[in-house]
Motif scaffolding. Structure first.
Motif, PDB file in Angstrom:
ATOM      1  N   ILE A 212      35.341  33.900  38.952  1.00 58.88           N
ATOM      2  CA  ILE A 212      34.571  34.876  39.735  1.00 58.88           C
ATOM      3  C   ILE A 212      33.109  34.852  39.324  1.00 58.88           C
ATOM      4  CG2 ILE A 212      34.242  37.340  40.220  1.00 58.88           C
ATOM      5  CD1 ILE A 212      37.309  37.653  39.791  1.00 58.88           C
ATOM      6  N   LEU A 213      32.853  34.734  38.039  1.00 61.93           N
ATOM      7  CA  LEU A 213      31.488  34.781  37.529  1.00 61.93           C
ATOM      8  C   LEU A 213      30.649  33.578  37.944  1.00 61.93           C
ATOM      9  CD1 LEU A 213      32.193  36.156  33.933  1.00 61.93           C
ATOM     10  CD2 LEU A 213      31.107  37.379  35.833  1.00 61.93           C
ATOM     11  N   LEU A 214      31.284  32.542  38.464  1.00 68.38           N
ATOM     12  CA  LEU A 214      30.553  31.366  38.949  1.00 68.38           C
ATOM     13  C   LEU A 214      29.909  31.621  40.310  1.00 68.38           C
ATOM     14  CD1 LEU A 214      33.062  28.526  37.969  1.00 68.38           C
ATOM     15  CD2 LEU A 214      30.937  29.144  36.796  1.00 68.38           C
ATOM     16  N   SER A 215      30.338  32.693  40.994  1.00 67.92           N
ATOM     17  CA  SER A 215      29.807  33.027  42.321  1.00 67.92           C
ATOM     18  C   SER A 215      28.842  34.198  42.219  1.00 67.92           C
ATOM     19  CB  SER A 215      30.940  33.392  43.283  1.00 67.92           C
ATOM     20  OG  SER A 215      31.811  32.303  43.477  1.00 67.92           O
ATOM     21  N   ASP A 216      27.755  34.125  42.972  1.00 66.56           N
ATOM     22  CA  ASP A 216      26.801  35.231  43.029  1.00 66.56           C
ATOM     23  C   ASP A 216      27.264  36.269  44.046  1.00 66.56           C
ATOM     24  OD1 ASP A 216      25.077  33.989  41.205  1.00 66.56           O
ATOM     25  OD2 ASP A 216      24.087  32.843  42.802  1.00 66.56           O
ATOM     26  N   GLY A 217      26.710  37.464  43.945  1.00 64.88           N
ATOM     27  CA  GLY A 217      26.926  38.478  44.966  1.00 64.88           C
ATOM     28  C   GLY A 217      28.138  39.357  44.769  1.00 64.88           C
ATOM     29  N   VAL A 218      28.817  39.256  43.623  1.00 66.64           N
ATOM     30  CA  VAL A 218      29.976  40.125  43.364  1.00 66.64           C
ATOM     31  C   VAL A 218      29.481  41.406  42.691  1.00 66.64           C
ATOM     32  CG1 VAL A 218      32.141  40.390  42.103  1.00 66.64           C
ATOM     33  CG2 VAL A 218      31.579  38.205  43.202  1.00 66.64           C
ATOM     34  N   HIS A 219      29.787  42.530  43.290  1.00 67.34           N
ATOM     35  CA  HIS A 219      29.326  43.827  42.782  1.00 67.34           C
ATOM     36  C   HIS A 219      30.147  44.308  41.588  1.00 67.34           C
ATOM     37  CE1 HIS A 219      27.761  47.913  42.801  1.00 67.34           C
ATOM     38  NE2 HIS A 219      28.982  48.392  42.958  1.00 67.34           N
ATOM     39  N   ARG A 220      31.463  44.095  41.660  1.00 67.72           N
ATOM     40  CA  ARG A 220      32.345  44.586  40.600  1.00 67.72           C
ATOM     41  C   ARG A 220      33.573  43.702  40.486  1.00 67.72           C
ATOM     42  NH1 ARG A 220      34.441  50.196  42.020  1.00 67.72           N
ATOM     43  NH2 ARG A 220      32.198  50.649  42.003  1.00 67.72           N
ATOM     44  N   ILE A 221      34.047  43.520  39.271  1.00 65.92           N
ATOM     45  CA  ILE A 221      35.300  42.798  39.046  1.00 65.92           C
ATOM     46  C   ILE A 221      36.386  43.799  38.689  1.00 65.92           C
ATOM     47  CG2 ILE A 221      36.516  41.116  37.592  1.00 65.92           C
ATOM     48  CD1 ILE A 221      33.907  39.582  37.323  1.00 65.92           C
ATOM     49  N   LEU A 222      37.494  43.713  39.404  1.00 63.50           N
ATOM     50  CA  LEU A 222      38.645  44.583  39.169  1.00 63.50           C
ATOM     51  C   LEU A 222      39.561  43.900  38.157  1.00 63.50           C
ATOM     52  CD1 LEU A 222      40.336  47.072  39.894  1.00 63.50           C
ATOM     53  CD2 LEU A 222      41.237  45.795  41.835  1.00 63.50           C
ATOM     54  N   ILE A 223      39.616  44.455  36.970  1.00 61.59           N
ATOM     55  CA  ILE A 223      40.416  43.902  35.884  1.00 61.59           C
ATOM     56  C   ILE A 223      41.805  44.534  35.987  1.00 61.59           C
ATOM     57  CG2 ILE A 223      40.512  43.565  33.375  1.00 61.59           C
ATOM     58  CD1 ILE A 223      37.477  44.240  33.355  1.00 61.59           C
ATOM     59  N   ASP A 224      42.704  43.841  36.657  1.00 62.30           N
ATOM     60  CA  ASP A 224      43.951  44.453  37.093  1.00 62.30           C
ATOM     61  C   ASP A 224      45.134  44.117  36.184  1.00 62.30           C
ATOM     62  OD1 ASP A 224      45.359  46.034  39.080  1.00 62.30           O
ATOM     63  OD2 ASP A 224      46.344  44.161  39.654  1.00 62.30           O
ATOM     64  N   ASN A 225      45.785  45.162  35.685  1.00 66.19           N
ATOM     65  CA  ASN A 225      46.996  45.012  34.859  1.00 66.19           C
ATOM     66  C   ASN A 225      46.770  44.175  33.605  1.00 66.19           C
ATOM     67  OD1 ASN A 225      49.195  46.497  36.229  1.00 66.19           O
ATOM     68  ND2 ASN A 225      48.752  45.105  37.929  1.00 66.19           N
ATOM     69  N   PHE A 226      45.604  44.307  32.986  1.00 65.51           N
ATOM     70  CA  PHE A 226      45.323  43.655  31.710  1.00 65.51           C
ATOM     71  C   PHE A 226      45.758  44.579  30.574  1.00 65.51           C
ATOM     72  CE2 PHE A 226      43.174  40.790  34.255  1.00 65.51           C
ATOM     73  CZ  PHE A 226      42.291  39.925  33.599  1.00 65.51           C
ATOM     74  N   ASN A 227      46.139  43.997  29.436  1.00 68.12           N
ATOM     75  CA  ASN A 227      46.368  44.821  28.255  1.00 68.12           C
ATOM     76  C   ASN A 227      45.017  45.167  27.618  1.00 68.12           C
ATOM     77  OD1 ASN A 227      45.546  42.603  26.618  1.00 68.12           O
ATOM     78  ND2 ASN A 227      47.643  41.823  26.555  1.00 68.12           N
ATOM     79  N   TYR A 228      45.046  45.969  26.557  1.00 69.36           N
ATOM     80  CA  TYR A 228      43.796  46.417  25.949  1.00 69.36           C
ATOM     81  C   TYR A 228      42.949  45.256  25.437  1.00 69.36           C
ATOM     82  CZ  TYR A 228      46.323  50.906  25.799  1.00 69.36           C
ATOM     83  OH  TYR A 228      47.043  52.028  26.118  1.00 69.36           O
ATOM     84  N   GLU A 229      43.562  44.353  24.701  1.00 70.31           N
ATOM     85  CA  GLU A 229      42.804  43.267  24.086  1.00 70.31           C
ATOM     86  C   GLU A 229      42.170  42.356  25.129  1.00 70.31           C
ATOM     87  OE1 GLU A 229      41.950  43.008  20.902  1.00 70.31           O
ATOM     88  OE2 GLU A 229      42.959  44.958  20.782  1.00 70.31           O
ATOM     89  N   ASP A 230      42.921  42.034  26.163  1.00 70.02           N
ATOM     90  CA  ASP A 230      42.373  41.172  27.211  1.00 70.02           C
ATOM     91  C   ASP A 230      41.306  41.905  28.024  1.00 70.02           C
ATOM     92  OD1 ASP A 230      43.789  38.938  26.491  1.00 70.02           O
ATOM     93  OD2 ASP A 230      45.396  39.219  27.964  1.00 70.02           O
ATOM     94  N   THR A 231      41.445  43.223  28.146  1.00 71.79           N
ATOM     95  CA  THR A 231      40.406  43.997  28.831  1.00 71.79           C
ATOM     96  C   THR A 231      39.102  43.926  28.059  1.00 71.79           C
ATOM     97  OG1 THR A 231      42.036  45.517  29.793  1.00 71.79           O
ATOM     98  CG2 THR A 231      39.750  46.274  29.706  1.00 71.79           C
ATOM     99  N   LYS A 232      39.185  44.051  26.748  1.00 71.91           N
ATOM    100  CA  LYS A 232      37.980  43.937  25.912  1.00 71.91           C
ATOM    101  C   LYS A 232      37.348  42.554  26.057  1.00 71.91           C
ATOM    102  CE  LYS A 232      39.686  47.181  22.409  1.00 71.91           C
ATOM    103  NZ  LYS A 232      40.210  47.305  21.028  1.00 71.91           N
TER     104      LYS A 232
END
Length: 285
Positions: A212-232
Protein backbone atom coordinates in the motif's frame (compact mmCIF):
# COMPACT_ATOMS: atom_id res chain seq x y z
CA UNK A 1 -18.98 12.46 6.72
CA UNK A 2 -21.82 14.04 4.80
CA UNK A 3 -22.43 17.79 4.69
CA UNK A 4 -24.51 19.57 7.32
CA UNK A 5 -27.26 20.13 4.75
CA UNK A 6 -27.40 16.41 3.92
CA UNK A 7 -27.28 15.57 7.64
CA UNK A 8 -30.36 17.73 8.26
CA UNK A 9 -32.13 16.19 5.26
CA UNK A 10 -31.46 12.70 6.62
CA UNK A 11 -32.86 13.72 10.01
CA UNK A 12 -36.07 15.00 8.45
CA UNK A 13 -36.42 11.78 6.47
CA UNK A 14 -35.92 9.75 9.64
CA UNK A 15 -38.56 11.74 11.52
CA UNK A 16 -41.19 11.71 8.78
CA UNK A 17 -40.76 7.99 8.17
CA UNK A 18 -40.83 7.15 11.89
CA UNK A 19 -44.07 9.09 12.41
CA UNK A 20 -45.56 7.52 9.28
CA UNK A 21 -44.66 4.08 10.56
CA UNK A 22 -45.97 4.61 14.09
CA UNK A 23 -48.99 6.86 13.58
CA UNK A 24 -50.25 5.95 10.12
CA UNK A 25 -53.72 7.40 9.48
CA UNK A 26 -54.13 8.33 13.14
CA UNK A 27 -53.49 7.60 16.82
CA UNK A 28 -56.90 6.07 17.35
CA UNK A 29 -56.31 5.34 21.04
CA UNK A 30 -55.93 9.05 21.75
CA UNK A 31 -58.51 10.19 19.22
CA UNK A 32 -61.08 7.86 20.79
CA UNK A 33 -60.89 9.13 24.36
CA UNK A 34 -59.08 12.50 24.48
CA UNK A 35 -60.71 15.69 23.12
CA UNK A 36 -58.67 17.56 20.54
CA UNK A 37 -58.94 20.63 22.79
CA UNK A 38 -57.31 18.90 25.76
CA UNK A 39 -53.94 20.23 26.91
CA UNK A 40 -51.42 18.45 29.11
CA UNK A 41 -47.80 18.19 30.08
CA UNK A 42 -45.28 15.36 30.42
CA UNK A 43 -41.70 14.95 31.60
CA UNK A 44 -38.87 12.86 30.16
CA UNK A 45 -37.79 10.75 33.14
CA UNK A 46 -34.48 8.90 33.39
CA UNK A 47 -34.74 5.40 34.88
CA UNK A 48 -31.10 4.45 34.27
CA UNK A 49 -27.69 6.12 34.23
CA UNK A 50 -25.33 7.15 31.46
CA UNK A 51 -24.97 9.84 28.81
CA UNK A 52 -28.20 11.38 27.59
CA UNK A 53 -28.53 11.82 23.83
CA UNK A 54 -31.34 12.72 21.47
CA UNK A 55 -32.67 15.80 23.27
CA UNK A 56 -32.19 17.98 20.20
CA UNK A 57 -33.74 15.31 17.97
CA UNK A 58 -36.71 14.94 20.33
CA UNK A 59 -37.36 18.67 19.91
CA UNK A 60 -37.34 18.20 16.14
CA UNK A 61 -39.84 15.34 16.45
CA UNK A 62 -42.20 17.39 18.63
CA UNK A 63 -41.87 20.30 16.18
CA UNK A 64 -42.70 18.01 13.25
CA UNK A 65 -45.82 16.61 14.96
CA UNK A 66 -47.06 19.90 16.38
CA UNK A 67 -45.17 23.23 16.18
CA UNK A 68 -47.30 24.56 19.05
CA UNK A 69 -45.81 22.13 21.59
CA UNK A 70 -43.54 23.82 24.16
CA UNK A 71 -40.39 22.14 25.49
CA UNK A 72 -38.56 23.23 28.64
CA UNK A 73 -35.10 21.64 28.71
CA UNK A 74 -33.22 20.92 31.95
CA UNK A 75 -30.45 18.62 30.69
CA UNK A 76 -28.67 18.91 27.35
CA UNK A 77 -27.23 16.23 25.07
CA UNK A 78 -23.90 14.78 26.24
CA UNK A 79 -24.63 15.17 29.95
CA UNK A 80 -24.25 12.31 32.44
CA UNK A 81 -27.63 11.48 33.98
CA UNK A 82 -28.76 9.41 36.94
CA UNK A 83 -31.97 7.59 37.87
CA UNK A 84 -34.71 10.12 38.61
CA UNK A 85 -33.34 12.99 36.54
CA UNK A 86 -35.85 14.95 34.46
CA UNK A 87 -34.40 15.85 31.06
CA UNK A 88 -37.20 18.05 29.76
CA UNK A 89 -40.88 18.86 30.05
CA UNK A 90 -43.25 19.13 27.08
CA UNK A 91 -46.62 20.87 27.19
CA UNK A 92 -49.45 21.49 24.74
CA UNK A 93 -51.99 19.34 22.95
CA UNK A 94 -52.41 16.04 24.79
CA UNK A 95 -53.06 14.25 21.51
CA UNK A 96 -49.83 15.64 20.02
CA UNK A 97 -47.76 14.63 23.03
CA UNK A 98 -49.09 11.09 22.84
CA UNK A 99 -48.58 10.95 19.08
CA UNK A 100 -44.92 11.90 19.55
CA UNK A 101 -44.24 9.76 22.62
CA UNK A 102 -43.05 6.44 21.19
CA UNK A 103 -40.87 7.91 18.43
CA UNK A 104 -39.21 10.25 20.95
CA UNK A 105 -38.57 7.43 23.41
CA UNK A 106 -37.35 4.90 20.84
CA UNK A 107 -34.97 7.49 19.45
CA UNK A 108 -33.61 8.79 22.74
CA UNK A 109 -33.27 5.38 24.39
CA UNK A 110 -31.09 4.04 21.60
CA UNK A 111 -29.11 7.23 21.09
CA UNK A 112 -28.40 7.48 24.82
CA UNK A 113 -27.17 3.90 24.96
CA UNK A 114 -24.82 4.53 22.03
CA UNK A 115 -23.53 7.78 23.54
CA UNK A 116 -22.93 6.00 26.84
CA UNK A 117 -21.03 3.14 25.19
CA UNK A 118 -18.96 5.59 23.17
CA UNK A 119 -18.11 7.63 26.25
CA UNK A 120 -17.00 4.50 28.11
CA UNK A 121 -14.74 3.46 25.22
CA UNK A 122 -13.26 6.95 24.97
CA UNK A 123 -12.43 6.87 28.67
CA UNK A 124 -10.52 3.63 28.10
CA UNK A 125 -8.49 5.39 25.38
CA UNK A 126 -7.64 8.40 27.52
CA UNK A 127 -3.97 9.34 27.18
CA UNK A 128 -3.28 7.10 24.18
CA UNK A 129 -3.87 9.72 21.48
CA UNK A 130 -6.25 7.40 19.63
CA UNK A 131 -9.85 8.29 18.78
CA UNK A 132 -12.76 5.92 18.36
CA UNK A 133 -14.76 5.68 15.14
CA UNK A 134 -18.16 4.23 14.38
CA UNK A 135 -18.89 2.05 11.33
CA UNK A 136 -21.72 1.35 8.87
CA UNK A 137 -22.97 -1.46 11.15
CA UNK A 138 -26.05 0.55 12.03
CA UNK A 139 -29.81 0.05 12.24
CA UNK A 140 -31.41 0.44 8.79
CA UNK A 141 -33.02 3.89 8.38
CA UNK A 142 -31.64 5.04 11.75
CA UNK A 143 -27.99 5.62 10.84
CA UNK A 144 -28.07 9.40 11.03
CA UNK A 145 -29.27 9.32 14.66
CA UNK A 146 -26.82 6.60 15.66
CA UNK A 147 -23.85 8.44 14.20
CA UNK A 148 -25.03 11.64 15.88
CA UNK A 149 -25.11 9.74 19.18
CA UNK A 150 -21.49 8.62 18.70
CA UNK A 151 -20.47 12.28 18.34
CA UNK A 152 -22.47 13.20 21.45
CA UNK A 153 -20.61 10.47 23.35
CA UNK A 154 -17.23 11.90 22.35
CA UNK A 155 -16.39 9.66 19.39
CA UNK A 156 -15.73 10.45 15.74
CA UNK A 157 -17.76 9.54 12.67
CA UNK A 158 -16.32 7.27 9.98
CA UNK A 159 -17.79 7.54 6.49
CA UNK A 160 -21.55 7.95 6.51
CA UNK A 161 -22.28 5.62 3.61
CA UNK A 162 -20.82 4.14 0.46
CA UNK A 163 -20.78 7.45 -1.37
CA UNK A 164 -18.76 9.83 0.84
CA UNK A 165 -15.46 7.95 1.08
CA UNK A 166 -13.57 5.23 -0.77
CA UNK A 167 -12.80 2.17 1.35
CA UNK A 168 -10.96 -0.64 -0.40
CA UNK A 169 -11.45 -3.74 1.73
CA UNK A 170 -10.32 -7.31 1.17
CA UNK A 171 -13.11 -8.21 -1.27
CA UNK A 172 -12.57 -5.06 -3.34
CA UNK A 173 -8.85 -5.82 -3.52
CA UNK A 174 -9.36 -9.46 -4.48
CA UNK A 175 -11.99 -8.66 -7.11
CA UNK A 176 -9.88 -5.85 -8.56
CA UNK A 177 -6.79 -8.03 -8.98
CA UNK A 178 -4.64 -6.87 -6.06
CA UNK A 179 -3.83 -3.85 -3.92
CA UNK A 180 -1.80 -1.80 -6.37
CA UNK A 181 -4.29 -2.31 -9.19
CA UNK A 182 -7.25 -1.52 -6.94
CA UNK A 183 -5.67 1.77 -5.84
CA UNK A 184 -4.76 2.74 -9.40
CA UNK A 185 -8.23 1.96 -10.73
CA UNK A 186 -9.77 3.94 -7.87
CA UNK A 187 -7.64 7.01 -8.50
CA UNK A 188 -8.40 6.84 -12.21
CA UNK A 189 -12.12 6.53 -11.50
CA UNK A 190 -12.13 9.50 -9.12
CA UNK A 191 -10.30 11.65 -11.65
CA UNK A 192 -12.53 10.61 -14.55
CA UNK A 193 -15.68 11.37 -12.55
CA UNK A 194 -14.37 14.55 -10.92
CA UNK A 195 -14.85 13.14 -7.42
CA UNK A 196 -12.87 14.36 -4.41
CA UNK A 197 -13.04 11.44 -1.97
CA UNK A 198 -10.50 10.18 0.55
CA UNK A 199 -9.16 6.66 0.07
CA UNK A 200 -8.80 4.10 2.86
CA UNK A 201 -7.17 0.74 2.11
CA UNK A 202 -7.45 -2.35 4.28
CA UNK A 203 -4.36 -4.43 5.01
CA UNK A 204 -4.45 -8.04 6.17
CA UNK A 205 -0.75 -8.37 6.96
CA UNK A 206 2.51 -6.41 7.04
CA UNK A 207 3.38 -7.30 3.43
CA UNK A 208 0.15 -5.70 2.27
CA UNK A 209 1.00 -2.57 4.24
CA UNK A 210 4.35 -2.39 2.47
CA UNK A 211 2.58 -2.67 -0.87
CA UNK A 212 0.00 0.00 0.00
CA UNK A 213 2.80 2.40 0.90
CA UNK A 214 4.19 2.13 -2.65
CA UNK A 215 1.11 3.99 -3.95
CA UNK A 216 0.45 7.70 -3.45
CA UNK A 217 -2.89 9.17 -2.49
CA UNK A 218 -3.92 6.81 0.32
CA UNK A 219 -5.47 8.77 3.19
CA UNK A 220 -5.54 5.98 5.78
CA UNK A 221 -4.52 2.36 6.15
CA UNK A 222 -6.95 0.05 7.92
CA UNK A 223 -4.91 -2.34 10.04
CA UNK A 224 -7.45 -5.13 10.24
CA UNK A 225 -7.38 -8.02 12.73
CA UNK A 226 -3.71 -7.55 13.65
CA UNK A 227 -2.37 -8.59 17.04
CA UNK A 228 -0.71 -6.00 19.28
CA UNK A 229 2.86 -6.64 18.19
CA UNK A 230 2.07 -6.58 14.48
CA UNK A 231 0.00 -3.42 14.98
CA UNK A 232 3.03 -1.72 16.51
CA UNK A 233 5.15 -2.87 13.57
CA UNK A 234 2.53 -1.59 11.14
CA UNK A 235 2.43 1.83 12.81
CA UNK A 236 6.23 2.03 12.65
CA UNK A 237 6.20 1.09 8.95
CA UNK A 238 3.55 3.66 8.09
CA UNK A 239 5.04 6.47 10.15
CA UNK A 240 3.65 9.84 9.04
CA UNK A 241 2.92 8.72 5.46
CA UNK A 242 -0.81 8.43 6.17
CA UNK A 243 -3.31 7.91 8.96
CA UNK A 244 -3.71 4.57 10.73
CA UNK A 245 -6.84 2.76 11.93
CA UNK A 246 -7.18 -0.49 13.87
CA UNK A 247 -10.29 -2.64 13.53
CA UNK A 248 -11.53 -6.17 14.02
CA UNK A 249 -13.06 -7.64 17.20
CA UNK A 250 -11.89 -4.77 19.39
CA UNK A 251 -13.78 -4.52 22.68
CA UNK A 252 -13.52 -2.97 26.15
CA UNK A 253 -10.84 -5.48 27.17
CA UNK A 254 -8.54 -4.83 24.22
CA UNK A 255 -9.19 -1.27 23.07
CA UNK A 256 -6.67 0.46 25.33
CA UNK A 257 -3.87 -1.91 24.30
CA UNK A 258 -4.58 -1.14 20.64
CA UNK A 259 -4.61 2.57 21.44
CA UNK A 260 -1.20 2.20 23.05
CA UNK A 261 0.11 0.72 19.79
CA UNK A 262 0.10 4.24 18.37
CA UNK A 263 -2.78 4.14 15.86
CA UNK A 264 -4.70 7.33 15.10
CA UNK A 265 -8.12 5.68 15.13
CA UNK A 266 -9.88 2.58 16.34
CA UNK A 267 -13.16 1.62 14.65
CA UNK A 268 -15.79 -0.41 16.46
CA UNK A 269 -19.09 -1.71 15.12
CA UNK A 270 -20.06 -2.53 18.71
CA UNK A 271 -20.81 1.15 19.34
CA UNK A 272 -24.00 0.77 17.34
CA UNK A 273 -24.76 -2.94 16.86
CA UNK A 274 -24.30 -4.28 20.40
CA UNK A 275 -25.98 -1.94 22.88
CA UNK A 276 -28.96 -2.07 25.23
CA UNK A 277 -31.37 0.86 25.25
CA UNK A 278 -31.26 3.28 28.15
CA UNK A 279 -34.47 3.12 30.20
CA UNK A 280 -36.40 6.37 29.73
CA UNK A 281 -40.09 7.22 30.05
CA UNK A 282 -42.40 10.09 29.19
CA UNK A 283 -44.76 10.61 32.12
CA UNK A 284 -47.79 12.89 32.26
CA UNK A 285 -47.99 15.10 35.35
Amino acid sequence: MISEAQFQTELQLLISNAIREDVGPGDYSSLACIPDTAHGQAKLLVKDQGIIAGVALAKMIFEYVDPKLKIKTFIEDGTHVEYGDVVFEVSGSSQSILKSERVVLNTMQRMSAIATKTSQMMQLLEGTGAKILDTRKTTPNFRVAEKWAVKIGGGENHRYALYDMIMLKDNHIDFAGGITLAIKKTKDYLKANNLDLKIIVEARNLDEIREILLSDGVHRILIDNFNYEDTKKAVALIGKKCQTESSGNINEKTIREYGLCGVNYISSGALTHSIYNMDLSLKAF
